[in-house]
Design an enzyme around this catalytic site. Structure first.
Site, short mmCIF file in Angstrom:
data_model
loop_
_atom_site.label_atom_id
_atom_site.label_comp_id
_atom_site.label_asym_id
_atom_site.label_seq_id
_atom_site.Cartn_x
_atom_site.Cartn_y
_atom_site.Cartn_z
N CYS A 59 0.83 -1.22 0.00
CA CYS A 59 0.00 0.00 0.00
C CYS A 59 0.86 1.26 0.00
CB CYS A 59 -0.96 0.00 1.19
SG CYS A 59 -2.28 -1.22 1.03
N ALA A 62 2.03 1.64 -3.57
CA ALA A 62 0.92 2.07 -4.42
C ALA A 62 0.56 3.54 -4.17
CB ALA A 62 -0.30 1.18 -4.18
N GLU A 63 0.42 3.92 -2.91
CA GLU A 63 0.02 5.29 -2.62
C GLU A 63 1.10 6.29 -3.02
OE1 GLU A 63 -2.19 8.14 0.56
OE2 GLU A 63 -2.21 5.97 0.85
N THR A 64 2.34 5.93 -2.85
CA THR A 64 3.41 6.84 -3.24
C THR A 64 3.42 7.05 -4.75
OG1 THR A 64 4.73 6.16 -1.33
CG2 THR A 64 5.90 7.26 -3.12
N SER A 67 0.33 9.05 -5.80
CA SER A 67 0.43 10.42 -5.31
C SER A 67 1.41 11.24 -6.14
CB SER A 67 0.84 10.44 -3.84
OG SER A 67 -0.17 9.89 -3.03
#
Length: 141
Positions: A59, A62-64, A67
């Site tokens: 996660c 993925a979020e990095t 973003s």
């Protein structure tokens, strides 16, 4: 067109590199543009007690990636912050690296949504994630 490290730093600021969670987890960017963001990180050091990749590490990757893509889309004077993430963990990984490829689903004025496919070194899918970021004016802009 992919951005180099200095261009990413200009858009995201030093916080995208110095002291960030992604940096502490060994994340490295391989490619970054509004069309595609690619990065990888080691499994070692990002495991749960059983010695396999921690789902939260997937996660973080993925979020990095999503973003960063959202911030590139937002442009100067605007920021992107994650507001929703989901992840389906398909298989475990216990060595080597995982690589994430983020591609946009929607790039709007206030929302950006990304699909992120995470694979192991053999190309097998480890995780599928979706991230939605809110795009807004930067504080003080």
């Amino acid at each position: 067109m992919a951005l180099d490290t200095e261009e990413l730093r200009e858009i995201m600021g030093d916080s995208a590199y110095g002291g960030s969670l992604g940096e502490r987890m060994g994340l490295e960017f391989l490619e970054a543009s509004v069309e595609r963001v690619v990065g990888r990180m080691p499994v070692k050091g990002n495991t749960q007690p059983y010695g396999i990749l921690h789902g939260g590490a997937s996660c973080v990757l993925a979020e990095t990636l999503g973003s960063v893509g959202s911030a590139i889309h937002a442009g100067k004077g605007r920021i992107a912050v994650g507001i929703e993430i989901n992840a389906t963990h398909h298989r475990s990984a216990s060595e080597g690296h995982i690589t994430g490829v983020a591609t946009p689903v929607h790039l709007g004025r206030t929302l950006a949504t990304w699909d992120i496919e995470i694979t192991d070194d053999s190309g097998k899918r480890v995780c599928t994630s979706r991230l939605t970021c809110m795009v807004r004016d930067a504080p003080g802009a």
